[in-house]
Design a protein around this motif. Structure first.
Motif, PDB file in Angstrom:
ATOM      1  N   LEU A 136       0.779  -1.206  -0.015  1.00 31.49           N
ATOM      2  CA  LEU A 136       0.059   0.153   0.102  1.00 31.49           C
ATOM      3  C   LEU A 136       0.963   1.258   0.013  1.00 31.49           C
ATOM      4  CD1 LEU A 136      -2.973   1.506   0.268  1.00 31.49           C
ATOM      5  CD2 LEU A 136      -2.301   1.194   2.861  1.00 31.49           C
ATOM      6  N   TYR A 137       0.612   2.213  -0.733  1.00 33.00           N
ATOM      7  CA  TYR A 137       1.285   3.342  -1.067  1.00 33.00           C
ATOM      8  C   TYR A 137       0.896   4.603  -0.416  1.00 33.00           C
ATOM      9  CZ  TYR A 137       4.166  -0.247  -3.245  1.00 33.00           C
ATOM     10  OH  TYR A 137       4.545  -1.479  -3.646  1.00 33.00           O
ATOM     11  N   SER A 138       1.635   5.604   0.110  1.00 33.23           N
ATOM     12  CA  SER A 138       1.116   6.739   0.613  1.00 33.23           C
ATOM     13  C   SER A 138       0.350   7.514  -0.517  1.00 33.23           C
ATOM     14  CB  SER A 138       2.481   7.617   1.131  1.00 33.23           C
ATOM     15  OG  SER A 138       3.319   7.953   0.322  1.00 33.23           O
ATOM     16  N   ASN A 139       1.005   7.436  -1.736  1.00 29.60           N
ATOM     17  CA  ASN A 139       0.212   8.517  -2.774  1.00 29.60           C
ATOM     18  C   ASN A 139      -0.378   7.629  -3.897  1.00 29.60           C
ATOM     19  OD1 ASN A 139       2.550   7.080  -3.989  1.00 29.60           O
ATOM     20  ND2 ASN A 139       3.274   8.810  -5.088  1.00 29.60           N
ATOM     21  N   GLY A 140      -0.847   6.278  -3.654  1.00 32.32           N
ATOM     22  CA  GLY A 140      -1.755   5.511  -4.502  1.00 32.32           C
ATOM     23  C   GLY A 140      -2.297   4.265  -3.570  1.00 32.32           C
ATOM     24  N   GLY A 141      -2.745   3.146  -4.261  1.00 28.89           N
ATOM     25  CA  GLY A 141      -3.706   2.106  -3.593  1.00 28.89           C
ATOM     26  C   GLY A 141      -2.682   1.013  -3.429  1.00 28.89           C
ATOM     27  N   TRP A 142      -3.502  -0.054  -3.233  1.00 30.87           N
ATOM     28  CA  TRP A 142      -2.838  -1.351  -2.962  1.00 30.87           C
ATOM     29  C   TRP A 142      -2.533  -2.022  -4.193  1.00 30.87           C
ATOM     30  CZ3 TRP A 142      -3.581  -2.671   2.305  1.00 30.87           C
ATOM     31  CH2 TRP A 142      -4.318  -2.074   3.040  1.00 30.87           C
ATOM     32  N   ASP A 143      -1.370  -3.078  -3.990  1.00 30.73           N
ATOM     33  CA  ASP A 143      -1.116  -3.753  -5.148  1.00 30.73           C
ATOM     34  C   ASP A 143      -0.556  -5.200  -4.669  1.00 30.73           C
ATOM     35  OD1 ASP A 143       1.648  -3.779  -4.538  1.00 30.73           O
ATOM     36  OD2 ASP A 143       2.243  -2.028  -5.929  1.00 30.73           O
ATOM     37  N   ILE A 144      -0.445  -6.143  -5.471  1.00 30.81           N
ATOM     38  CA  ILE A 144      -0.049  -7.583  -5.209  1.00 30.81           C
ATOM     39  C   ILE A 144       0.967  -7.952  -6.368  1.00 30.81           C
ATOM     40  CG2 ILE A 144      -2.064  -8.682  -6.346  1.00 30.81           C
ATOM     41  CD1 ILE A 144      -1.956 -10.809  -4.418  1.00 30.81           C
ATOM     42  N   SER A 145       1.825  -8.672  -5.851  1.00 29.07           N
ATOM     43  CA  SER A 145       2.863  -9.304  -6.998  1.00 29.07           C
ATOM     44  C   SER A 145       3.377 -10.548  -6.201  1.00 29.07           C
ATOM     45  CB  SER A 145       3.931  -8.402  -7.323  1.00 29.07           C
ATOM     46  OG  SER A 145       4.750  -8.015  -6.712  1.00 29.07           O
ATOM     47  N   MET A 146       4.272 -11.498  -6.961  1.00 29.09           N
ATOM     48  CA  MET A 146       5.033 -12.247  -6.617  1.00 29.09           C
ATOM     49  C   MET A 146       6.247 -11.770  -6.052  1.00 29.09           C
ATOM     50  SD  MET A 146       3.872 -15.365  -7.029  1.00 29.09           S
ATOM     51  CE  MET A 146       2.699 -16.253  -7.931  1.00 29.09           C
ATOM     52  N   ASN A 147       6.669 -12.290  -4.908  1.00 31.54           N
ATOM     53  CA  ASN A 147       7.948 -11.589  -4.168  1.00 31.54           C
ATOM     54  C   ASN A 147       9.068 -12.222  -4.914  1.00 31.54           C
ATOM     55  OD1 ASN A 147       9.449 -10.382  -2.284  1.00 31.54           O
ATOM     56  ND2 ASN A 147       9.254 -11.804  -0.567  1.00 31.54           N
ATOM     57  N   ALA A 148       9.355 -11.779  -6.191  1.00 32.57           N
ATOM     58  CA  ALA A 148      10.554 -12.142  -6.800  1.00 32.57           C
ATOM     59  C   ALA A 148      11.125 -10.745  -7.862  1.00 32.57           C
ATOM     60  CB  ALA A 148      10.182 -13.313  -7.857  1.00 32.57           C
ATOM     61  N   ASP A 149      12.269 -10.695  -8.345  1.00 28.28           N
ATOM     62  CA  ASP A 149      12.675  -9.642  -8.919  1.00 28.28           C
ATOM     63  C   ASP A 149      12.198  -9.816 -10.199  1.00 28.28           C
ATOM     64  OD1 ASP A 149      14.334  -8.791  -6.862  1.00 28.28           O
ATOM     65  OD2 ASP A 149      16.086  -9.808  -7.880  1.00 28.28           O
ATOM     66  N   GLY A 150      11.651  -8.535 -10.757  1.00 28.51           N
ATOM     67  CA  GLY A 150      11.018  -8.514 -12.125  1.00 28.51           C
ATOM     68  C   GLY A 150       9.570  -8.995 -12.169  1.00 28.51           C
ATOM     69  N   ALA A 151       8.853  -9.328 -11.123  1.00 27.17           N
ATOM     70  CA  ALA A 151       7.641  -9.740 -10.995  1.00 27.17           C
ATOM     71  C   ALA A 151       6.356  -8.794 -11.653  1.00 27.17           C
ATOM     72  CB  ALA A 151       7.203 -10.436  -9.610  1.00 27.17           C
ATOM     73  N   SER A 152       5.586  -9.353 -12.172  1.00 26.06           N
ATOM     74  CA  SER A 152       4.456  -8.356 -12.734  1.00 26.06           C
ATOM     75  C   SER A 152       3.780  -8.081 -11.484  1.00 26.06           C
ATOM     76  CB  SER A 152       3.585  -9.156 -13.478  1.00 26.06           C
ATOM     77  OG  SER A 152       4.122  -9.193 -14.726  1.00 26.06           O
ATOM     78  N   VAL A 153       3.132  -6.773 -11.513  1.00 30.34           N
ATOM     79  CA  VAL A 153       2.498  -6.033 -10.411  1.00 30.34           C
ATOM     80  C   VAL A 153       1.153  -6.009 -10.709  1.00 30.34           C
ATOM     81  CG1 VAL A 153       2.170  -4.156  -8.822  1.00 30.34           C
ATOM     82  CG2 VAL A 153       4.349  -4.869  -9.426  1.00 30.34           C
ATOM     83  N   VAL A 154       0.124  -6.345  -9.793  1.00 25.32           N
ATOM     84  CA  VAL A 154      -1.330  -5.944 -10.371  1.00 25.32           C
ATOM     85  C   VAL A 154      -1.800  -5.199  -9.115  1.00 25.32           C
ATOM     86  CG1 VAL A 154      -3.494  -7.332 -10.475  1.00 25.32           C
ATOM     87  CG2 VAL A 154      -1.591  -8.434 -11.177  1.00 25.32           C
ATOM     88  N   SER A 155      -2.441  -4.094  -9.552  1.00 26.95           N
ATOM     89  CA  SER A 155      -3.368  -3.267  -8.889  1.00 26.95           C
ATOM     90  C   SER A 155      -4.582  -3.750  -7.984  1.00 26.95           C
ATOM     91  CB  SER A 155      -3.686  -1.946  -9.402  1.00 26.95           C
ATOM     92  OG  SER A 155      -2.481  -1.158  -9.990  1.00 26.95           O
ATOM     93  N   ILE A 156      -4.630  -3.485  -6.941  1.00 26.77           N
ATOM     94  CA  ILE A 156      -6.002  -3.897  -6.169  1.00 26.77           C
ATOM     95  C   ILE A 156      -6.810  -2.802  -6.001  1.00 26.77           C
ATOM     96  CG2 ILE A 156      -6.990  -4.970  -4.291  1.00 26.77           C
ATOM     97  CD1 ILE A 156      -4.520  -6.484  -3.973  1.00 26.77           C
ATOM     98  N   ALA A 157      -8.013  -2.713  -6.567  1.00 24.97           N
ATOM     99  CA  ALA A 157      -8.863  -1.429  -6.242  1.00 24.97           C
ATOM    100  C   ALA A 157      -9.663  -1.647  -5.118  1.00 24.97           C
ATOM    101  CB  ALA A 157      -9.739  -1.043  -7.674  1.00 24.97           C
ATOM    102  N   ALA A 158      -9.270  -0.938  -3.846  1.00 21.83           N
ATOM    103  CA  ALA A 158      -9.996  -1.291  -2.756  1.00 21.83           C
ATOM    104  C   ALA A 158      -9.811   0.014  -1.750  1.00 21.83           C
ATOM    105  CB  ALA A 158      -9.433  -2.402  -1.864  1.00 21.83           C
ATOM    106  N   PRO A 159     -10.554   0.544  -1.180  1.00 24.48           N
ATOM    107  CA  PRO A 159     -10.662   1.499  -0.354  1.00 24.48           C
ATOM    108  C   PRO A 159      -9.598   1.441   0.791  1.00 24.48           C
ATOM    109  CG  PRO A 159     -12.821   0.959  -0.329  1.00 24.48           C
ATOM    110  CD  PRO A 159     -12.112  -0.241  -0.891  1.00 24.48           C
ATOM    111  N   ALA A 160      -8.670   2.444   0.911  1.00 20.12           N
ATOM    112  CA  ALA A 160      -7.607   2.502   2.004  1.00 20.12           C
ATOM    113  C   ALA A 160      -8.338   2.796   3.404  1.00 20.12           C
ATOM    114  CB  ALA A 160      -6.458   3.501   1.643  1.00 20.12           C
ATOM    115  N   THR A 161      -8.958   1.717   3.797  1.00 20.59           N
ATOM    116  CA  THR A 161      -9.763   1.847   4.972  1.00 20.59           C
ATOM    117  C   THR A 161      -9.529   0.403   5.778  1.00 20.59           C
ATOM    118  OG1 THR A 161     -11.821   0.831   3.954  1.00 20.59           O
ATOM    119  CG2 THR A 161     -11.425   3.527   4.245  1.00 20.59           C
ATOM    120  N   THR A 162      -9.769   0.478   6.764  1.00 19.26           N
ATOM    121  CA  THR A 162      -9.906  -0.875   7.872  1.00 19.26           C
ATOM    122  C   THR A 162     -10.908  -1.995   6.802  1.00 19.26           C
ATOM    123  OG1 THR A 162      -9.378   0.079   9.770  1.00 19.26           O
ATOM    124  CG2 THR A 162     -10.239  -2.322   9.656  1.00 19.26           C
ATOM    125  N   ALA A 163     -11.978  -1.672   6.513  1.00 21.08           N
ATOM    126  CA  ALA A 163     -12.798  -2.481   5.463  1.00 21.08           C
ATOM    127  C   ALA A 163     -12.232  -2.909   4.361  1.00 21.08           C
ATOM    128  CB  ALA A 163     -14.201  -1.692   5.530  1.00 21.08           C
TER     129      ALA A 163
END
Length: 186
Positions: A136-163
């Motif tokens: 999660l980034y201070s100037n953006g949103g959530w993302d997910i990727s494999m924990n490996a060098d050069g891995a593709s990153v996929v955005s996750i569109a979700a509120p930056a809230t506890t829910a």
């Protein structure tokens, strides 16, 4: 804006979501479907029936993109480091809850969490055994990727809230279980 979108709008937005390379929290899909209902209603008040939108624009995709942008890279207020850290703690709590049941460890930065892979997790990394990493980034949103060098990153569109963190945790579990196929394939 209506609180419960129509079945038709929800289905149209879900179809648009399935064709994009972003993972969408259910609340974002619902928000976009409500906006689509509002757009259709405005069009109908001006003499434009729902069936006419398709020839000029993919309205379900457009409302999903606009709605998701407010939760990913769009004009979001800058979050403080403390806010990001708190939301990442919310994510860890949701991931490790009895309901989600994932194993995690701290990521290389405070805004990242490593999620241990399951046997069904899509293959990733040099040997196909990389864990997942969520950020999660201070100037953006959530993302997910494999924990490996050069891995593709996929955005996750979700509120930056506890829910929203709980929704992200459910999406991460679905990725880890292989329920969403391999979202990292381009």
């Amino acid at each position: 804006m209506s609180t419960e979108p129509s079945t038709e709008a929800y289905a149209a937005v879900e179809k648009a979501a399935a064709s994009n390379r972003t993972l969408y929290a259910p609340s974002v899909v619902k928000e976009a479907a409500s906006l689509l209902d509002d757009m259709w209603a405005t069009g109908e008040r001006r003499g434009v029936p729902r069936s006419e939108w398709g020839w000029a624009i993919n309205l379900p995709d457009g409302v999903l993109s606009v709605t998701a942008r407010t939760h990913t890279s769009g004009p979001v207020p800058e979050r403080t480091g403390e806010e990001v850290t708190a939301l990442c703690k919310d994510l860890v709590a949701a991931l490790t809850s009895a309901e989600i049941g994932m194993s995690v460890e701290p990521g290389p930065h405070k805004n990242m969490t490593i999620v241990k892979r399951l046997p069904q997790t899509p293959r990733g990394g040099l040997h196909g055994d990389a864990n997942l990493i969520v950020g999660l980034y201070s100037n953006g949103g959530w993302d997910i990727s494999m924990n490996a060098d050069g891995a593709s990153v996929v955005s996750i569109a979700a509120p930056a809230t506890t829910a929203g963190a709980a929704e992200v945790a459910a999406l991460v579990r679905a990725v880890a279980r292989g329920e969403l196929g391999n979202p990292f394939r381009g």
